[in-house]
Design an enzyme around this catalytic site. Structure first.
Site, PDB file in Angstrom:
ATOM      1  N   LYS A 199       0.807  -1.224   0.000  1.00 44.93           N
ATOM      2  CA  LYS A 199       0.000   0.000   0.000  1.00 44.93           C
ATOM      3  C   LYS A 199       0.840   1.273   0.000  1.00 44.93           C
ATOM      4  O   LYS A 199       2.022   1.253   0.308  1.00 44.93           O
ATOM      5  CB  LYS A 199      -0.972  -0.021   1.177  1.00 44.93           C
ATOM      6  N   ARG A 233      -4.085 -10.034   4.533  1.00 50.23           N
ATOM      7  CA  ARG A 233      -4.445  -9.934   3.103  1.00 50.23           C
ATOM      8  C   ARG A 233      -3.212  -9.446   2.354  1.00 50.23           C
ATOM      9  O   ARG A 233      -2.800  -8.307   2.521  1.00 50.23           O
ATOM     10  CB  ARG A 233      -5.614  -8.969   2.940  1.00 50.23           C
TER      11      ARG A 233
END
Ligand code: 7PJ
Length: 255
Positions: A199, A233
């Site tokens: 991210k 995840r």
């Protein structure tokens, strides 16, 4: 949980897995590498992503799902009609960045036996990263997750089916993300899902582009485990498995 994107504009793989065959092969590879859950999504929720029609979303997800429904497949969707279709096609879990907030979503999930991930986000994907503000980010996320868990249970979804997720990067600054990670264990009594892999938080911390964030992602994975995350995840399953092995060995050998 291994991520397989079937969106053409997903930022972390540049759309390489848009074609169903490639997505299926990638899902198989992640499963072989040790993913317990394969998360497939046909709608990119990255900041500023273009909207996708329900028809397009299903056209992306279903051909992949039907080929891998022997695996434990989670479908990343916000739409009740998509939820209904993928549950009929063998999905085991609904991963909803809207936390079953769409009208009818709670009912669709309640009628099935699937697991669910209720994620926090602030604002809409198109604009959520434009100056997000909280008076108390941990308090707000915690209260939201509690409200959604209560709503889910109220609709008849048993607690054993429910996981929650603070939604790193969804209407959060770097500081918000770090505070949530630091205080992860305070957020909920339900099993926690943590998605930090590749991210932009890691881009900000390391200065690296998305394809050079593996080391940062692994550091985040370890920190999430230490904070009590149950499900990670991730895009890089093989490497994250090694992190889990190290962390588990450390825990098991502790007095
Ligand atoms: C997350 C997600 C996350 C859950 C995305 C990306 C953006 N679902 N879907 N948690 N992120 N539950 O993969 O970077 O953090 S899409």
């Amino acid at each position: 949980m291994g991520v397989v994107n079937v969106t053409p504009d997903s930022f972390s793989d540049g759309g390489r897995f848009f074609k169903a065959k490639l997505a299926i092969a990638h899902a198989r590879k992640l499963a072989r590498e040790g993913a317990d859950i394969i998360d497939i999504g046909g709608e990119s929720t990255r900041p500023g992503a273009a909207p996708v029609s329900e028809q397009d979303e299903l056209a992306r997800v279903l051909p992949v799902l039907t080929e891998i429904s022997d695996l434990c497949v989670s479908v990343d969707t916000r739409r009740p009609a998509v939820m209904r279709a993928v549950l009929e096609a063998g999905a085991s879990m609904i991963n909803d960045v809207d936390a079953l907030g769409a009208p009818g979503a709670l009912e669709v999930v309640a009628k099935s036996a699937c697991a669910v991930c209720l994620m926090h986000k602030k604002g809409d994907p198109a604009t959520m990263q434009q100056d997000p503000h909280y008076d108390d980010v941990v308090g707000e996320v915690k209260a939201f997750l509690k409200e959604r868990v209560n709503a889910a249970q109220g609709a008849g979804i048993g607690p054993e089916r429910i996981t929650v997720d603070p939604g790193f990067g969804f209407g959060k600054t770097l500081e918000h993300n770090l505070e949530l990670l630091r205080r992860l264990s305070e957020l909920s009594d339900s099993p926690l899902v943590a998605g930090l892999s590749r991210k932009s938080t890691l881009g900000k911390l390391t200065g690296r582009p998305v394809d050079e964030r593996l080391a940062g992602s692994l550091a985040m994975a370890l920190l999430a485990l230490q904070g009590g995350a149950t499900i990670l995840r991730v895009h890089d399953v093989k490497e994250t498995r090694d992190v889990i092995a190290v962390w588990q060995a450390m825990r098991e050998n502790a007095a």
